[in-house]
Design a protein around this motif. Structure first.
Motif, PDB file in Angstrom:
ATOM      1  N   GLY A  63     -37.195  23.012  -2.362  1.00 18.84           N
ATOM      2  CA  GLY A  63     -37.349  21.563  -2.333  1.00 18.84           C
ATOM      3  C   GLY A  63     -36.051  20.803  -2.505  1.00 18.84           C
ATOM      4  N   GLY A  64     -34.926  21.496  -2.526  1.00 13.58           N
ATOM      5  CA  GLY A  64     -33.638  20.810  -2.571  1.00 13.58           C
ATOM      6  C   GLY A  64     -33.179  20.441  -3.960  1.00 13.58           C
ATOM      7  N   GLY A  65     -32.086  19.685  -4.002  1.00  9.61           N
ATOM      8  CA  GLY A  65     -31.514  19.238  -5.262  1.00  9.61           C
ATOM      9  C   GLY A  65     -30.541  20.204  -5.898  1.00  9.61           C
ATOM     10  N   TRP A  66     -30.245  21.306  -5.236  1.00 11.86           N
ATOM     11  CA  TRP A  66     -29.340  22.304  -5.808  1.00 11.86           C
ATOM     12  C   TRP A  66     -27.888  21.890  -5.649  1.00 11.86           C
ATOM     13  CZ3 TRP A  66     -31.474  25.649  -8.879  1.00 11.86           C
ATOM     14  CH2 TRP A  66     -32.790  26.038  -8.668  1.00 11.86           C
ATOM     15  N   ARG A  67     -27.064  22.187  -6.644  1.00 14.36           N
ATOM     16  CA  ARG A  67     -25.621  21.906  -6.616  1.00 14.36           C
ATOM     17  C   ARG A  67     -24.880  23.213  -6.868  1.00 14.36           C
ATOM     18  NH1 ARG A  67     -21.999  18.474 -10.862  1.00 14.36           N
ATOM     19  NH2 ARG A  67     -20.113  18.530  -9.603  1.00 14.36           N
ATOM     20  N   LEU A  68     -24.004  23.586  -5.931  1.00 19.16           N
ATOM     21  CA  LEU A  68     -23.207  24.800  -6.077  1.00 19.16           C
ATOM     22  C   LEU A  68     -22.136  24.553  -7.135  1.00 19.16           C
ATOM     23  CD1 LEU A  68     -22.428  27.651  -5.157  1.00 19.16           C
ATOM     24  CD2 LEU A  68     -21.099  26.597  -3.321  1.00 19.16           C
ATOM     25  N   VAL A  69     -22.106  25.391  -8.175  1.00 20.10           N
ATOM     26  CA  VAL A  69     -21.172  25.184  -9.277  1.00 20.10           C
ATOM     27  C   VAL A  69     -20.258  26.376  -9.537  1.00 20.10           C
ATOM     28  CG1 VAL A  69     -22.603  23.472 -10.446  1.00 20.10           C
ATOM     29  CG2 VAL A  69     -22.894  25.895 -10.988  1.00 20.10           C
ATOM     30  N   ARG A  70     -20.584  27.528  -8.949  1.00 16.35           N
ATOM     31  CA  ARG A  70     -19.779  28.719  -9.205  1.00 16.35           C
ATOM     32  C   ARG A  70     -19.891  29.661  -8.011  1.00 16.35           C
ATOM     33  NH1 ARG A  70     -20.285  30.763 -15.247  1.00 16.35           N
ATOM     34  NH2 ARG A  70     -19.146  28.810 -15.480  1.00 16.35           N
ATOM     35  N   HIS A  71     -18.771  30.285  -7.658  1.00 18.23           N
ATOM     36  CA  HIS A  71     -18.733  31.179  -6.493  1.00 18.23           C
ATOM     37  C   HIS A  71     -17.782  32.334  -6.762  1.00 18.23           C
ATOM     38  CE1 HIS A  71     -18.059  32.612  -2.394  1.00 18.23           C
ATOM     39  NE2 HIS A  71     -16.770  32.490  -2.623  1.00 18.23           N
ATOM     40  N   VAL A  72     -18.164  33.513  -6.282  1.00 16.80           N
ATOM     41  CA  VAL A  72     -17.263  34.665  -6.267  1.00 16.80           C
ATOM     42  C   VAL A  72     -17.346  35.250  -4.854  1.00 16.80           C
ATOM     43  CG1 VAL A  72     -18.935  36.371  -7.121  1.00 16.80           C
ATOM     44  CG2 VAL A  72     -16.517  36.742  -7.506  1.00 16.80           C
ATOM     45  N   PRO A  73     -16.194  35.584  -4.255  1.00 16.74           N
ATOM     46  CA  PRO A  73     -16.190  36.086  -2.876  1.00 16.74           C
ATOM     47  C   PRO A  73     -16.585  37.554  -2.806  1.00 16.74           C
ATOM     48  CG  PRO A  73     -13.965  36.109  -3.713  1.00 16.74           C
ATOM     49  CD  PRO A  73     -14.834  35.486  -4.794  1.00 16.74           C
ATOM     50  N   PRO A  74     -16.749  38.064  -1.574  1.00 12.67           N
ATOM     51  CA  PRO A  74     -16.976  39.502  -1.424  1.00 12.67           C
ATOM     52  C   PRO A  74     -15.823  40.257  -2.076  1.00 12.67           C
ATOM     53  CG  PRO A  74     -17.247  38.381   0.682  1.00 12.67           C
ATOM     54  CD  PRO A  74     -16.696  37.370  -0.284  1.00 12.67           C
ATOM     55  N   GLY A  75     -16.117  41.329  -2.746  1.00  8.07           N
ATOM     56  CA  GLY A  75     -15.071  42.107  -3.406  1.00  8.07           C
ATOM     57  C   GLY A  75     -15.658  43.047  -4.428  1.00  8.07           C
ATOM     58  N   ASP A  76     -14.839  43.436  -5.383  1.00  7.27           N
ATOM     59  CA  ASP A  76     -15.295  44.408  -6.363  1.00  7.27           C
ATOM     60  C   ASP A  76     -15.224  43.914  -7.806  1.00  7.27           C
ATOM     61  OD1 ASP A  76     -12.575  44.416  -6.607  1.00  7.27           O
ATOM     62  OD2 ASP A  76     -12.315  46.544  -6.187  1.00  7.27           O
ATOM     63  N   HIS A  77     -15.215  42.585  -8.001  1.00  3.38           N
ATOM     64  CA  HIS A  77     -15.221  42.005  -9.346  1.00  3.38           C
ATOM     65  C   HIS A  77     -16.133  40.784  -9.386  1.00  3.38           C
ATOM     66  CE1 HIS A  77     -11.546  44.385  -9.654  1.00  3.38           C
ATOM     67  NE2 HIS A  77     -11.799  44.388 -10.946  1.00  3.38           N
ATOM     68  N   TRP A  78     -16.825  40.625 -10.516  1.00  4.06           N
ATOM     69  CA  TRP A  78     -17.713  39.477 -10.698  1.00  4.06           C
ATOM     70  C   TRP A  78     -16.939  38.239 -11.116  1.00  4.06           C
ATOM     71  CZ3 TRP A  78     -22.399  38.910  -8.913  1.00  4.06           C
ATOM     72  CH2 TRP A  78     -23.115  40.051  -8.570  1.00  4.06           C
TER      73      TRP A  78
END
Length: 121
Positions: A63-78
């Protein structure tokens, strides 16, 4: 408590960490925890939103309303964050591209009552 916690997984952590079923980790933790999922799914993201819920709404979590606040790219660490998902970490430069370096914006000051953990794909 370990420095790389919290973990968010699709099932019990003991059955998830080596099967590519981890959705979130902190402290740039590596190993199979990250390498079995992040490269295959274009990294991982954390979204937040505030939504007034009624018991009947539990099956309608979109239903929407989401805000992206954190991202990690493809790789081998969180995620490099060490804030226990409290929303105090700030690092990197926000971007909409899955290949962008890891980033996080503070979100503690935002009103929200839901998290959405998603892979990049």
């Amino acid at each position: 408590r370990y420095p790389w916690e919290p973990w968010v997984s699709l099932s019990n952590y003991g059955h998830s960490w080596n099967r590519g079923k981890i959705l979130y980790g902190e402290a740039s933790y590596g190993n199979q925890h990250a390498s079995s999922i992040l490269p295959k799914h274009q990294g991982a993201d954390v979204y937040i939103r505030q939504k007034k819920l009624k018991l009947a709404d539990c099956t309608k979590l979109d239903g929407g309303g989401w805000r992206l606040v954190r991202h990690v790219p493809p790789g081998d660490h969180w995620h490099p964050a060490r804030d226990d998902l409290q929303g105090t970490a700030r690092y990197g430069t926000p971007s909409k591209f899955p290949s962008a370096p890891a980033w996080s914006i503070p979100f503690k000051q935002n009103k929200f009552n839901q998290f959405l953990f998603a892979t990049g794909d």
